[in-house]
Motif scaffolding. Structure first.
Motif, PDB file in Angstrom:
ATOM      1  N   HIS A  54       3.952   5.471  -5.565  1.00  3.74           N
ATOM      2  CA  HIS A  54       4.151   5.554  -7.040  1.00  3.74           C
ATOM      3  C   HIS A  54       2.892   6.590  -7.467  1.00  3.74           C
ATOM      4  O   HIS A  54       3.237   7.463  -8.569  1.00  3.74           O
ATOM      5  CB  HIS A  54       3.732   4.122  -7.685  1.00  3.74           C
ATOM      6  N   ALA A  55       1.763   6.495  -6.879  1.00  3.45           N
ATOM      7  CA  ALA A  55       0.522   7.423  -7.236  1.00  3.45           C
ATOM      8  C   ALA A  55       0.909   8.765  -7.221  1.00  3.45           C
ATOM      9  O   ALA A  55       0.691   9.782  -7.842  1.00  3.45           O
ATOM     10  CB  ALA A  55      -0.499   7.084  -6.579  1.00  3.45           C
ATOM     11  N   MET A  92       2.096   0.488 -11.530  1.00  3.96           N
ATOM     12  CA  MET A  92       1.362   0.503 -10.304  1.00  3.96           C
ATOM     13  C   MET A  92       1.424  -0.980  -9.719  1.00  3.96           C
ATOM     14  O   MET A  92       0.804  -1.476  -8.557  1.00  3.96           O
ATOM     15  CB  MET A  92      -0.009   0.898 -10.403  1.00  3.96           C
ATOM     16  N   THR A  93       1.873  -1.929 -10.428  1.00  2.00           N
ATOM     17  CA  THR A  93       1.956  -3.412 -10.139  1.00  2.00           C
ATOM     18  C   THR A  93       3.310  -3.904  -9.929  1.00  2.00           C
ATOM     19  O   THR A  93       4.059  -3.391 -10.562  1.00  2.00           O
ATOM     20  CB  THR A  93       1.084  -4.401 -10.893  1.00  2.00           C
ATOM     21  N   ALA A 105       0.797  -1.019  -0.001  1.00  2.00           N
ATOM     22  CA  ALA A 105      -0.058   0.037  -0.112  1.00  2.00           C
ATOM     23  C   ALA A 105       0.924   1.272  -0.015  1.00  2.00           C
ATOM     24  O   ALA A 105       0.639   2.190  -0.533  1.00  2.00           O
ATOM     25  CB  ALA A 105      -0.801  -0.050   1.250  1.00  2.00           C
ATOM     26  N   GLU A 106       1.874   1.197   0.790  1.00  2.00           N
ATOM     27  CA  GLU A 106       2.882   2.339   0.768  1.00  2.00           C
ATOM     28  C   GLU A 106       3.601   2.706  -0.567  1.00  2.00           C
ATOM     29  O   GLU A 106       3.743   3.609  -0.984  1.00  2.00           O
ATOM     30  CB  GLU A 106       3.907   2.061   2.083  1.00  2.00           C
TER      31      GLU A 106
END
Length: 78
Positions: A46-47, A55-56, A40-41
């Protein structure tokens, strides 16, 4: 500071070193993404930095897989 930058720019990296670094990084990313808190962090970071294309874990690993010695040398000379 300029002496440090000069030393960093003169560093030479071999194909074997890049290969070993990519392998170590791949293991680290895989382990990192298995932990829901760190996943999650990482995704939030990345976002925040606009890195929506990685994102993966797999997309990040795919991006690293194509890195070459030339890419590393160019990065060193910035």
């Amino acid at each position: 500071m300029s002496k440090v930058a000069a030393v960093l720019r003169s560093v030479s990296v071999t194909d074997a070193e890049v290969k070993a670094a990519k392998k170590a990084f791949s293991h680290e990313v895989t382990e990192h993404m298995l932990n829901s808190n760190t996943k999650a962090e990482t995704l939030a970071r990345h976002a925040a930095y606009g890195l929506s294309d990685i994102m993966t874990a797999q997309s990040l690993l795919d991006a690293v897989a194509v890195a070459t010695v030339a890419d590393v040398q160019v990065w060193n000379h910035r």
